[in-house]
Design an enzyme around this catalytic site. Structure first.
Site, PDB file in Angstrom:
ATOM      1  N   HIS A 212       0.847  -1.205   0.000  1.00  0.00           N
ATOM      2  CA  HIS A 212       0.000   0.000   0.000  1.00  0.00           C
ATOM      3  C   HIS A 212       0.874   1.242   0.000  1.00  0.00           C
ATOM      4  CE1 HIS A 212       0.691  -0.486   4.332  1.00  0.00           C
ATOM      5  NE2 HIS A 212       0.141   0.683   4.587  1.00  0.00           N
TER       6      HIS A 212
ATOM      7  N   HIS B  82       1.310   3.965   1.887  1.00  0.00           N
ATOM      8  CA  HIS B  82       1.824   4.751   3.020  1.00  0.00           C
ATOM      9  C   HIS B  82       3.347   4.848   2.987  1.00  0.00           C
ATOM     10  CE1 HIS B  82      -2.056   4.233   5.615  1.00  0.00           C
ATOM     11  NE2 HIS B  82      -2.126   5.273   4.800  1.00  0.00           N
TER      12      HIS B  82
ATOM     13  N   ASP C 198       5.649   4.768   5.133  1.00  0.00           N
ATOM     14  CA  ASP C 198       6.474   3.802   5.879  1.00  0.00           C
ATOM     15  C   ASP C 198       6.509   2.429   5.190  1.00  0.00           C
ATOM     16  OD1 ASP C 198       3.708   3.575   6.740  1.00  0.00           O
ATOM     17  OD2 ASP C 198       4.391   2.233   8.322  1.00  0.00           O
ATOM     18  N   HIS C 199       5.927   2.331   3.991  1.00  0.00           N
ATOM     19  CA  HIS C 199       6.016   1.094   3.200  1.00  0.00           C
ATOM     20  C   HIS C 199       6.652   1.313   1.825  1.00  0.00           C
ATOM     21  CE1 HIS C 199       3.521  -1.259   6.074  1.00  0.00           C
ATOM     22  NE2 HIS C 199       3.199  -0.019   6.422  1.00  0.00           N
TER      23      HIS C 199
ATOM     24  N   HIS D 140      -7.651  -0.402   5.531  1.00  0.00           N
ATOM     25  CA  HIS D 140      -6.587   0.480   6.033  1.00  0.00           C
ATOM     26  C   HIS D 140      -6.357   1.590   5.010  1.00  0.00           C
ATOM     27  CE1 HIS D 140      -2.844   1.551   8.088  1.00  0.00           C
ATOM     28  NE2 HIS D 140      -2.172   1.389   6.961  1.00  0.00           N
TER      29      HIS D 140
ATOM     30  N   ASP E 163      -0.465  -3.999   6.595  1.00  0.00           N
ATOM     31  CA  ASP E 163      -1.311  -3.340   7.589  1.00  0.00           C
ATOM     32  C   ASP E 163      -2.780  -3.735   7.448  1.00  0.00           C
ATOM     33  OD1 ASP E 163       1.134  -2.231   8.125  1.00  0.00           O
ATOM     34  OD2 ASP E 163       0.561  -0.163   7.697  1.00  0.00           O
TER      35      ASP E 163
ATOM     36  N   HIS F  53       4.263  -4.607  10.780  1.00  0.00           N
ATOM     37  CA  HIS F  53       4.773  -3.873  11.949  1.00  0.00           C
ATOM     38  C   HIS F  53       4.956  -4.804  13.138  1.00  0.00           C
ATOM     39  CE1 HIS F  53       4.191   0.352  10.571  1.00  0.00           C
ATOM     40  NE2 HIS F  53       3.260  -0.198   9.808  1.00  0.00           N
TER      41      HIS F  53
HETATM   42 FE    FE Z   1       2.371   0.887   8.124  1.00  0.00          FE
HETATM   43 ZN    ZN Z   2      -0.060   1.736   6.495  1.00  0.00          ZN
END
Ligand code: FE
Ligand code: ZN
Length: 255
Positions: A56, A58, A60-61, A114, A133, A171
């Site tokens: 996805h 985001h 942080d990915h 998400h 996530d 995570h």
């Molecule tokens: Fe994340």
């Molecule tokens: Zn995420």
């Protein structure tokens, strides 16, 4: 031959994964929170990344994608639905599409909730699903874009995979997820045992992912909307599973 899968801790609490096909030496990176630890993990094993699979959009990915592409020339693969907000994609994927890492074939499962374009990658021959996530160890991602019923439907698809499947989530949230889960189902002995094991693992700095799907089914409150004790505790005996899930998700958001 199953994929050889390596967990790469990134940032504060993210996980990237390497999935290596021993037959062809093809290697996929699943999610790219940051480049340095991933490149280090590749170098250590003498592997060359051929693909970057994105779950996805985001940051942080995906933040490590430009540096990883520059260093490896790997092809970037992600959801067609989110092509406009993912890094430039070489391959766009939809529900049911096949992804190949060498000779190992995976299927794409759309798991909106998400984010609307979140996808999971399921490799049956390796009994592995990369869920980031969506479904997480003892938890699930916060519902930012979709609706709670939509997230429930996504989790239901993942819950239907073979119980021996290993769930590789995005995570290290398991210890806090365990504390929350115990507020929903304190009498669940399997959950109590898992919470203790998770606390011990974290004490020693060990990762708590991947986790076996059957263990999630037995202990993860977000997969247990049908549980009679949970329904009784929440005062939702006659609600739909999606409604029970929605109540649990709401409580977690406030936890
Ligand atoms: Fe994340
Ligand atoms: Zn995420």
């Amino acid at each position: 031959m199953p994929l050889e899968i390596v967990t790469v801790p990134c940032l504060t609490d993210n996980y990237a994964y390497l999935a290596h096909d021993p037959a062809t030496d093809a290697t996929a990176i699943i999610d790219a929170p940051e480049a340095a630890p991933i490149l280090q993990a590749l170098t250590t094993r003498g592997w060359k990344a051929t693909h970057i699979l994105l779950t996805h959009h985001h940051d942080d990915h995906i933040a490590g994608v430009p540096a990883l592409v520059a260093a490896t020339g790997a092809k970037v693969v992600g959801a067609a639905a989110d092509a406009h907000r993912l890094p430039p994609l070489d391959v766009e994927l939809r529900e049911g599409d096949t992804v190949k890492i060498g000779v190992s074939a995976g299927s794409v499962i759309e798991v909106p909730g998400h984010t609307l374009g979140h996808i999971a990658f399921y490799f049956p021959d390796s009994a592995a699903v990369f869920t980031a996530d969506s479904l997480m160890a003892l938890g699930c991602g916060r519902v930012f874009e979709g609706t709670r019923p939509q997230m429930w439907e996504s989790l239901t698809k993942l819950a239907a995979l073979p119980p021996e499947t290993l769930v590789y989530s995005g995570h290290e949230y398991t210890a806090s997820n365990a504390r929350f889960a115990l507020t929903i189902e304190p009498e669940n002995a399997a959950l109590q045992a898992r919470a203790a094991a998770v606390a011990a693992a974290r004490e020693e700095g060990r990762a708590t992912v991947p986790a076996r799907l059957e263990e999630e089914l037995a202990t993860n409150p977000f997969l247990r909307a049908a549980s009679t004790p949970i329904r009784a505790r929440l005062g939702l005996r006659d609600a739909t599973d999606a409604e029970v899930f929605g109540e649990i998700r709401g409580r977690k958001d406030r936890f």
